[in-house]
Design a protein around this motif. Structure first.
Motif, PDB file in Angstrom:
ATOM      1  N   LEU A  47       0.668  -1.092   0.145  1.00 54.11           N
ATOM      2  CA  LEU A  47       0.035   0.129  -0.015  1.00 54.11           C
ATOM      3  C   LEU A  47       0.901   1.281   0.046  1.00 54.11           C
ATOM      4  O   LEU A  47       1.798   1.342   0.766  1.00 54.11           O
ATOM      5  N   VAL A  48       0.425   2.111  -0.822  1.00 58.52           N
ATOM      6  CA  VAL A  48       1.289   3.358  -0.888  1.00 58.52           C
ATOM      7  C   VAL A  48       0.560   4.502  -0.471  1.00 58.52           C
ATOM      8  O   VAL A  48       1.082   5.342   0.622  1.00 58.52           O
ATOM      9  N   ASN A  58      -4.270   7.949   4.554  1.00 60.68           N
ATOM     10  CA  ASN A  58      -3.006   7.352   5.231  1.00 60.68           C
ATOM     11  C   ASN A  58      -2.007   6.951   3.983  1.00 60.68           C
ATOM     12  O   ASN A  58      -2.519   6.842   2.773  1.00 60.68           O
ATOM     13  N   TYR A  59      -1.004   6.889   4.351  1.00 58.35           N
ATOM     14  CA  TYR A  59       0.481   7.269   3.601  1.00 58.35           C
ATOM     15  C   TYR A  59       1.112   5.853   4.265  1.00 58.35           C
ATOM     16  O   TYR A  59       1.714   5.775   5.255  1.00 58.35           O
ATOM     17  N   ALA A  60       1.826   5.503   3.285  1.00 56.26           N
ATOM     18  CA  ALA A  60       3.277   4.422   3.831  1.00 56.26           C
ATOM     19  C   ALA A  60       4.365   5.569   4.139  1.00 56.26           C
ATOM     20  O   ALA A  60       4.387   6.347   3.663  1.00 56.26           O
ATOM     21  N   ASP A  61       5.024   5.266   5.249  1.00 58.73           N
ATOM     22  CA  ASP A  61       5.873   5.828   5.658  1.00 58.73           C
ATOM     23  C   ASP A  61       7.103   6.192   4.573  1.00 58.73           C
ATOM     24  O   ASP A  61       7.351   7.583   4.776  1.00 58.73           O
ATOM     25  N   PHE A  67       4.483  12.286  -1.547  1.00 59.69           N
ATOM     26  CA  PHE A  67       3.147  11.761  -2.288  1.00 59.69           C
ATOM     27  C   PHE A  67       1.880  12.340  -1.798  1.00 59.69           C
ATOM     28  O   PHE A  67       1.867  12.546  -0.632  1.00 59.69           O
ATOM     29  N   THR A  68       1.018  12.766  -2.521  1.00 53.86           N
ATOM     30  CA  THR A  68      -0.399  13.164  -2.276  1.00 53.86           C
ATOM     31  C   THR A  68      -1.401  12.488  -2.889  1.00 53.86           C
ATOM     32  O   THR A  68      -1.397  12.595  -4.275  1.00 53.86           O
ATOM     33  N   ILE A  69      -2.381  12.061  -2.188  1.00 59.58           N
ATOM     34  CA  ILE A  69      -3.375  11.394  -2.629  1.00 59.58           C
ATOM     35  C   ILE A  69      -4.778  12.070  -2.506  1.00 59.58           C
ATOM     36  O   ILE A  69      -4.745  12.965  -1.594  1.00 59.58           O
TER      37      ILE A  69
END
Length: 122
Positions: A47-48, A58-61, A67-69
């Motif tokens: 998961l990214v 939520n983001y991977a560390d 990165f921006t979702i």
């Protein structure tokens, strides 16, 4: 049935940027949560970043701060803005959506996009 179409992958130099898009299409459905995953050769899919229908993210560390979702619920489209790309970021990037079909019967399911290649040269 819902389908996802990804676009935006490509090749950039380290430090560069790319923007991925994932558009959902189908009929009588609503998207719940969506996410971006990546899989590098010889590695497991990871998961990214993920985003719920209410905008919880939520983001991977490994990608935090770079990165921006985001998602446009009206267009059923999700984006991943990738900045400061590093040599460890190359992979096939996949989008995934959890959705609910509302007619003629109501049920939950999930779908994956076809994947888009991201290459980073140093």
């Amino acid at each position: 049935q819902v389908q996802l179409v990804e676009s935006g992958g490509g090749s950039v130099q380290a430090g560069g940027s790319l923007r991925l898009s994932c558009a959902a299409s189908g009929s009588r459905f609503s998207i719940n949560s969506m996410g971006w995953y990546r899989q590098a050769p010889g590695k497991q899919r990871e998961l990214v970043a993920g985003i719920t229908s209410r905008g919880t993210i939520n983001y991977a560390d490994s990608v935090k701060g770079r990165f921006t979702i985001s998602r446009d619920n009206a267009k059923n489209t999700m984006y991943l803005q990738m900045n400061s790309l590093k040599p460890e970021d190359p992979a096939v990037y996949y989008c995934k959506a959890l959705y609910t079909v509302t007619y003629p019967t109501r049920y939950d399911d999930h779908v994956w996009g076809q994947g888009t290649q991201v290459t980073v040269s140093s």
